[in-house]
Design a protein around this motif. Sequence first.
Motif, PDB file in Angstrom:
ATOM      1  N   LEU A  21      39.507  30.961  38.188  1.00  0.00           N
ATOM      2  CA  LEU A  21      40.348  30.865  36.991  1.00  0.00           C
ATOM      3  C   LEU A  21      39.518  31.038  35.726  1.00  0.00           C
ATOM      4  CD1 LEU A  21      43.022  30.140  35.546  1.00  0.00           C
ATOM      5  CD2 LEU A  21      42.400  27.754  35.815  1.00  0.00           C
ATOM      6  N   LEU A  22      38.368  30.411  35.676  1.00  0.00           N
ATOM      7  CA  LEU A  22      37.509  30.525  34.493  1.00  0.00           C
ATOM      8  C   LEU A  22      36.945  31.934  34.339  1.00  0.00           C
ATOM      9  CD1 LEU A  22      35.585  27.139  34.710  1.00  0.00           C
ATOM     10  CD2 LEU A  22      37.452  27.744  33.154  1.00  0.00           C
ATOM     11  N   ALA A  23      36.715  32.627  35.442  1.00  0.00           N
ATOM     12  CA  ALA A  23      36.125  33.968  35.385  1.00  0.00           C
ATOM     13  C   ALA A  23      37.162  35.069  35.156  1.00  0.00           C
ATOM     14  CB  ALA A  23      35.373  34.256  36.685  1.00  0.00           C
ATOM     15  N   THR A  24      38.433  34.748  35.330  1.00  0.00           N
ATOM     16  CA  THR A  24      39.482  35.754  35.173  1.00  0.00           C
ATOM     17  C   THR A  24      39.797  35.961  33.695  1.00  0.00           C
ATOM     18  OG1 THR A  24      40.442  35.116  37.290  1.00  0.00           O
ATOM     19  CG2 THR A  24      41.840  36.368  35.798  1.00  0.00           C
ATOM     20  N   PRO A  25      39.782  37.204  33.211  1.00  0.00           N
ATOM     21  CA  PRO A  25      40.136  37.458  31.813  1.00  0.00           C
ATOM     22  C   PRO A  25      41.585  37.064  31.529  1.00  0.00           C
ATOM     23  CG  PRO A  25      39.116  39.389  32.804  1.00  0.00           C
ATOM     24  CD  PRO A  25      39.356  38.410  33.902  1.00  0.00           C
ATOM     25  N   LYS A  26      41.818  36.688  30.294  1.00  0.00           N
ATOM     26  CA  LYS A  26      43.131  36.183  29.885  1.00  0.00           C
ATOM     27  C   LYS A  26      44.246  37.204  30.129  1.00  0.00           C
ATOM     28  CE  LYS A  26      45.024  33.647  25.984  1.00  0.00           C
ATOM     29  NZ  LYS A  26      44.769  33.207  24.612  1.00  0.00           N
ATOM     30  N   ASP A  27      43.940  38.484  29.991  1.00  0.00           N
ATOM     31  CA  ASP A  27      44.976  39.499  30.148  1.00  0.00           C
ATOM     32  C   ASP A  27      45.338  39.766  31.610  1.00  0.00           C
ATOM     33  OD1 ASP A  27      42.462  40.591  30.535  1.00  0.00           O
ATOM     34  OD2 ASP A  27      43.068  42.587  29.903  1.00  0.00           O
ATOM     35  N   GLN A  28      44.585  39.208  32.561  1.00  0.00           N
ATOM     36  CA  GLN A  28      44.904  39.390  33.976  1.00  0.00           C
ATOM     37  C   GLN A  28      45.586  38.186  34.600  1.00  0.00           C
ATOM     38  OE1 GLN A  28      41.450  40.585  36.145  1.00  0.00           O
ATOM     39  NE2 GLN A  28      41.370  42.601  35.206  1.00  0.00           N
ATOM     40  N   VAL A  29      45.852  37.146  33.812  1.00  0.00           N
ATOM     41  CA  VAL A  29      46.523  35.949  34.321  1.00  0.00           C
ATOM     42  C   VAL A  29      48.021  36.197  34.308  1.00  0.00           C
ATOM     43  CG1 VAL A  29      46.923  33.502  33.935  1.00  0.00           C
ATOM     44  CG2 VAL A  29      44.673  34.464  33.519  1.00  0.00           C
TER      45      VAL A  29
END
Length: 90
Positions: A21-29
Amino acid sequence: MGKAVLLVLGVVLVVYAIFDLLATPKDQVRLLPKLVWFVVVFIPFAGALLWIFFGHANAVPPPKPRDTGGSNRPPGPRGPDDDPDYLRNL
């Protein structure tokens, strides 16, 4: 023994989901904001699995290069059996 295995599996799953979750960019959530996903991940087993399967978009593989019919690679070293000068001196 079985309860310990389930406990360790649950902890590993939550830790993996948090780092993912921390490594995932905001636009891919997907579906929820990252802050809400952070809270959901702490629901034993279900929260981490929800994040893993529904929380982030799958990474799109880079497009394959088009085949132009020829090789764009620079010529590399050749083996001695491919070198005409070497074969001539045999």
